[in-house]
Design a protein around this motif. Sequence first.
Motif, PDB file in Angstrom:
ATOM      1  N   GLY A  76       0.919  -1.182   0.282  1.00 48.50           N
ATOM      2  CA  GLY A  76      -0.110  -0.028   0.083  1.00 48.50           C
ATOM      3  C   GLY A  76       0.889   1.208   0.157  1.00 48.50           C
ATOM      4  N   SER A  77       2.052   1.055   0.802  1.00 47.06           N
ATOM      5  CA  SER A  77       3.060   2.355   0.851  1.00 47.06           C
ATOM      6  C   SER A  77       3.434   2.608  -0.817  1.00 47.06           C
ATOM      7  N   TRP A  85      -4.972   1.279   3.527  1.00 45.72           N
ATOM      8  CA  TRP A  85      -5.737   0.489   4.282  1.00 45.72           C
ATOM      9  C   TRP A  85      -6.167  -0.723   3.320  1.00 45.72           C
ATOM     10  N   ALA A  86      -6.614  -0.483   2.190  1.00 45.94           N
ATOM     11  CA  ALA A  86      -7.099  -1.301   0.963  1.00 45.94           C
ATOM     12  C   ALA A  86      -6.225  -2.517   0.753  1.00 45.94           C
ATOM     13  N   ALA A  87      -4.829  -2.056   0.357  1.00 40.15           N
ATOM     14  CA  ALA A  87      -3.963  -3.284  -0.020  1.00 40.15           C
ATOM     15  C   ALA A  87      -3.904  -4.444   1.011  1.00 40.15           C
ATOM     16  N   PRO A  88      -3.733  -3.916   2.413  1.00 34.44           N
ATOM     17  CA  PRO A  88      -3.568  -5.010   3.614  1.00 34.44           C
ATOM     18  C   PRO A  88      -4.784  -5.957   3.429  1.00 34.44           C
ATOM     19  N   PRO A 211      -7.232  -3.006  -7.815  1.00 37.94           N
ATOM     20  CA  PRO A 211      -5.685  -2.708  -7.752  1.00 37.94           C
ATOM     21  C   PRO A 211      -5.293  -2.951  -6.268  1.00 37.94           C
ATOM     22  N   ILE A 212      -4.021  -3.627  -6.437  1.00 34.45           N
ATOM     23  CA  ILE A 212      -3.447  -3.645  -4.884  1.00 34.45           C
ATOM     24  C   ILE A 212      -2.276  -2.794  -4.948  1.00 34.45           C
ATOM     25  N   HIS A 219     -12.495   0.777  -5.550  1.00 35.32           N
ATOM     26  CA  HIS A 219     -11.747  -0.193  -4.841  1.00 35.32           C
ATOM     27  C   HIS A 219     -11.547  -1.567  -5.778  1.00 35.32           C
ATOM     28  N   PHE A 220     -12.659  -1.851  -6.257  1.00 37.26           N
ATOM     29  CA  PHE A 220     -12.472  -3.033  -7.027  1.00 37.26           C
ATOM     30  C   PHE A 220     -13.043  -2.688  -8.593  1.00 37.26           C
TER      31      PHE A 220
END
Lengths: 260, 261
Positions: A76-77, A85-88, A211-212, A219-220
Amino acid sequence: MNDQNPTPPALPLKEEHSTEPVLSQKATLSEIFECLLKHPHSLINTIRQNDGPPALAAKLLGLTFAAFIIFGLTLGSFSFNEQLWAAPLKILMGVIVSAIICLPSLYIFTALTGTSLKLPEIAQGLAAALALIAALLLGFTPVLWVFSQSTESQPFFGFLVLAAWLIAVGFGTGLLMKMLKHTQTTKTTPLRIWIGIFLLVTLQMSTTLRPIIGRADTHFTSKKRFFLEHWIGEMSPEKTPIKKKIENDPRTDGWQDKGE
Amino acid sequence: MSAQLAALLIGAPDDLRVWIETPSRRNLVICLATIVLGFGSYGLTVGLWRAPTMGFYVALKMPALIFITLACNGLLNGMLALLLGSGLGFRQSILAQLLSFSVAALILGSLAPVLLFMALNAPSPDAPNAGTAHANYMVIHTAIIAYAGVIANGHLARLLVVTTPSKKIAGATLVAWLGGNAFMGAQFSWILRPFFGTPGLEVAFLRADPMRGTFYETIWRSMGVMTGGHPIEGFVAACFGLFLLLIPLLKFFTDPNSIKS
């Protein structure tokens, strides 16, 4: 059969492995972490001799969740903002769903090898494999963080993450192979096929949950794509090769070489 | 201390094994001091050609580069060593790599007087032929660093062969460590640039915005320029060159007569 031609002995048990100490029910997370890396056969013995409540599995999953959240934070960074918060969450969700949908096939494919392992043991073995994958990814975290802060190229960062994932899955699923061999089974092909399936599922999951790495308007994404098609599309020259431009982000202004 | 450093340089496997199997604070201090002094004095000569201030900066940055790379890869390298079955713990893994870097530091430090002489005799950075001097300087230093790296990794390979259960495991562990350290070391050297100090650019401890860009993207672009827009061909050629460099290591691990089978 006479004395000169004795019956060949049965396949010997690997004494050094079967006698490795069993982890206590009160083993701490750090002891389990150390056991995963240093004494995998001790962990396998614990799984095989554990008749009580699955305290070990719960601890393994706790370890897995913690490590995947840190790994996700690192991914996410790359983009910051909502991806922190979305990637984790996506990583955690992807791993849990992949494990759940692959567990039935793991049981069937291991049964095909003729092993004596039971479903609870296989489930705990999978939890241990995921914990090992997570632990290795935790080891890759400093490396990935450095590149997440340095590069603006999504394909490059994606390639690094993919390489780390493949290495971690290689070692993690190696634990399942050890567990299988622990039962004196020599037929490992079905499990190798399952490892390929698990890898395909996790790679497709990364595309489904995109996207991750990088950002998007939602978000999706609802557009369904096969992961190879998605990756090739992302790497094509027509598609912008650099990180999606974020307004007011000075890092996307472009840069030029400033000497060695 | 001189006896210990001599043992380190000779690289007799059994002597090196003692360092790893009975780690002591004294040996750790010797390794750290050797790296700081060796890489520091070498770094001084690298930067000195551009300016004395640059020499001072590089004297600080060279040992820092080693320690940052080891710190970043420490956890991963320790885990890989355990998972590959080397039997080396985290502390032993770090110590083995410190030993290897100490050997490189001794070689580079010993060449520092020669390189100082070379720096003092090279055309100055504001001379008309400064560009050529800078290029020559970089090529010479690259060759010296490569030599020190080969010797240091040879010591590390011998150490791993005697401390791990088999040559196969030793080889796998060495490749894992080498790959990780080379990969991250290159990126950290990019972040910590400048080292040589390009003529025409101001002397600085770090370039403005050092975290922007990566070593590998720059190499990829350079390959594209060098090959007229065919970086993949350049990449394949570079891989072939890397393979040639690894041939001595491959021979070492496949030769049944080297140390133990």
